[in-house]
Design a protein around this motif. Sequence first.
Motif, PDB file in Angstrom:
ATOM      1  N   ASN A   1       5.845  35.766  23.832  1.00 13.20           N
ATOM      2  CA  ASN A   1       4.544  36.141  24.389  1.00 13.20           C
ATOM      3  C   ASN A   1       3.476  35.156  23.929  1.00 13.20           C
ATOM      4  OD1 ASN A   1       6.144  38.841  23.738  1.00 13.20           O
ATOM      5  ND2 ASN A   1       4.896  39.198  25.545  1.00 13.20           N
ATOM      6  N   LEU A   2       2.320  35.181  24.563  1.00 16.44           N
ATOM      7  CA  LEU A   2       1.239  34.278  24.206  1.00 16.44           C
ATOM      8  C   LEU A   2       0.708  34.599  22.817  1.00 16.44           C
ATOM      9  CD1 LEU A   2      -0.805  34.110  27.544  1.00 16.44           C
ATOM     10  CD2 LEU A   2       0.951  32.539  26.713  1.00 16.44           C
ATOM     11  N   LEU A   3       0.544  33.580  22.014  1.00 14.60           N
ATOM     12  CA  LEU A   3       0.021  33.753  20.660  1.00 14.60           C
ATOM     13  C   LEU A   3      -1.490  33.905  20.722  1.00 14.60           C
ATOM     14  CD1 LEU A   3       0.881  33.684  17.647  1.00 14.60           C
ATOM     15  CD2 LEU A   3       0.427  31.229  17.702  1.00 14.60           C
ATOM     16  N   SER A   4      -2.026  34.919  20.041  1.00 15.96           N
ATOM     17  CA  SER A   4      -3.475  35.129  20.052  1.00 15.96           C
ATOM     18  C   SER A   4      -4.101  35.000  18.676  1.00 15.96           C
ATOM     19  CB  SER A   4      -3.824  36.502  20.643  1.00 15.96           C
ATOM     20  OG  SER A   4      -3.258  37.542  19.872  1.00 15.96           O
ATOM     21  N   ASP A   5      -3.322  35.203  17.601  1.00 18.79           N
ATOM     22  CA  ASP A   5      -3.849  35.052  16.243  1.00 18.79           C
ATOM     23  C   ASP A   5      -2.685  35.109  15.268  1.00 18.79           C
ATOM     24  OD1 ASP A   5      -5.644  34.660  14.215  1.00 18.79           O
ATOM     25  OD2 ASP A   5      -6.852  36.444  14.622  1.00 18.79           O
ATOM     26  N   GLY A   6      -2.975  34.844  14.022  1.00 19.17           N
ATOM     27  CA  GLY A   6      -1.941  34.894  13.004  1.00 19.17           C
ATOM     28  C   GLY A   6      -2.445  34.345  11.691  1.00 19.17           C
ATOM     29  N   GLY A   7      -1.627  34.490  10.660  1.00 17.94           N
ATOM     30  CA  GLY A   7      -2.009  33.965   9.362  1.00 17.94           C
ATOM     31  C   GLY A   7      -1.210  34.634   8.262  1.00 17.94           C
ATOM     32  N   PHE A   8      -1.528  34.254   7.021  1.00 17.06           N
ATOM     33  CA  PHE A   8      -0.841  34.803   5.859  1.00 17.06           C
ATOM     34  C   PHE A   8      -1.840  35.471   4.929  1.00 17.06           C
ATOM     35  CE2 PHE A   8       2.622  32.521   7.506  1.00 17.06           C
ATOM     36  CZ  PHE A   8       3.777  32.953   6.853  1.00 17.06           C
TER      37      PHE A   8
END
Length: 294
Positions: free
Chosen positions: A202-209
Amino acid sequence: MDKFILGVAAVIMIGLSISTFYYESTSKEKPQLWDGQSPQLSTENERTETLQPIYTDEQIGYSLQNDQLQITFDQGENWTNVPVEPDQLFSGEYNGNREELINHSYILNEKRAAFLYSDGLAEVGKRVIFIYSLDQGRNWEKAIVTEPYPSMRFRKVNFLNDKFGYMIVSGDRTMSQEMSNVFLTYDGGRTWKGTNPSGVTNLLSDGGFIDEKVGFLSLSYINPQEPILYFTKDAGNTWKSATIKVPEKYLEIFVRAEMPFKEDDHLAVLLNQGPNGDYLGGRVKGKFISNDSG
């Protein structure tokens, strides 16, 4: 006759004096040329143009004026060129305002100036590049994160401390599908290693650690119907789908997860309404908490 000649001579002398004064006055107003250190630039109109920083805090900022990325650490008194072409900073699938850098694609503070970009030819695959300076632009180092890589769409880089950082990129989009990748560094950005893929396209919209082990990927559709959030507790070795229990009356309202964050003794995440939300004007979000690290 002599009086007439003397009068004419006096008029001529006065005219010459006025002309000389005018020439000397205007000749002092020479255009200032930019020498790479001064924030003054020469223009086609031979007038000086002061660079206007886009600030990341009170003292530190950047400028994309004059077709050059430059950074300042003293409110624009002095400028340093960043050795990267501005077009490379926007390379890929990006249609935003090129007068400002892409959100989350750079880091600019007292300790670190860093920029994420891509170069290379599209037909043979581009490279994802991370260039950074730890001494406010006096010296630069460049790391090749991965190659080849298709044209980027989403891009994000951040550091949690001096050594550990993460980079999340996506590319090769077709409608609501694309590839996404996570890279981690444990040596301040000198080398990067890719995690295992999440397996979701799916389309990536955000992320992080959150820390060196716990990370998240928020995914979506062009017109999202529900939040899709994946998490890892082992630095990207495995990824699993998180369960978000949205109350029935808010189903199909709060549909896209933002990056979770620490709050007191638990994690919290905000769900927004996506690109077409209109509930209460589309300005409110749902807040959810987790007591099991997501």
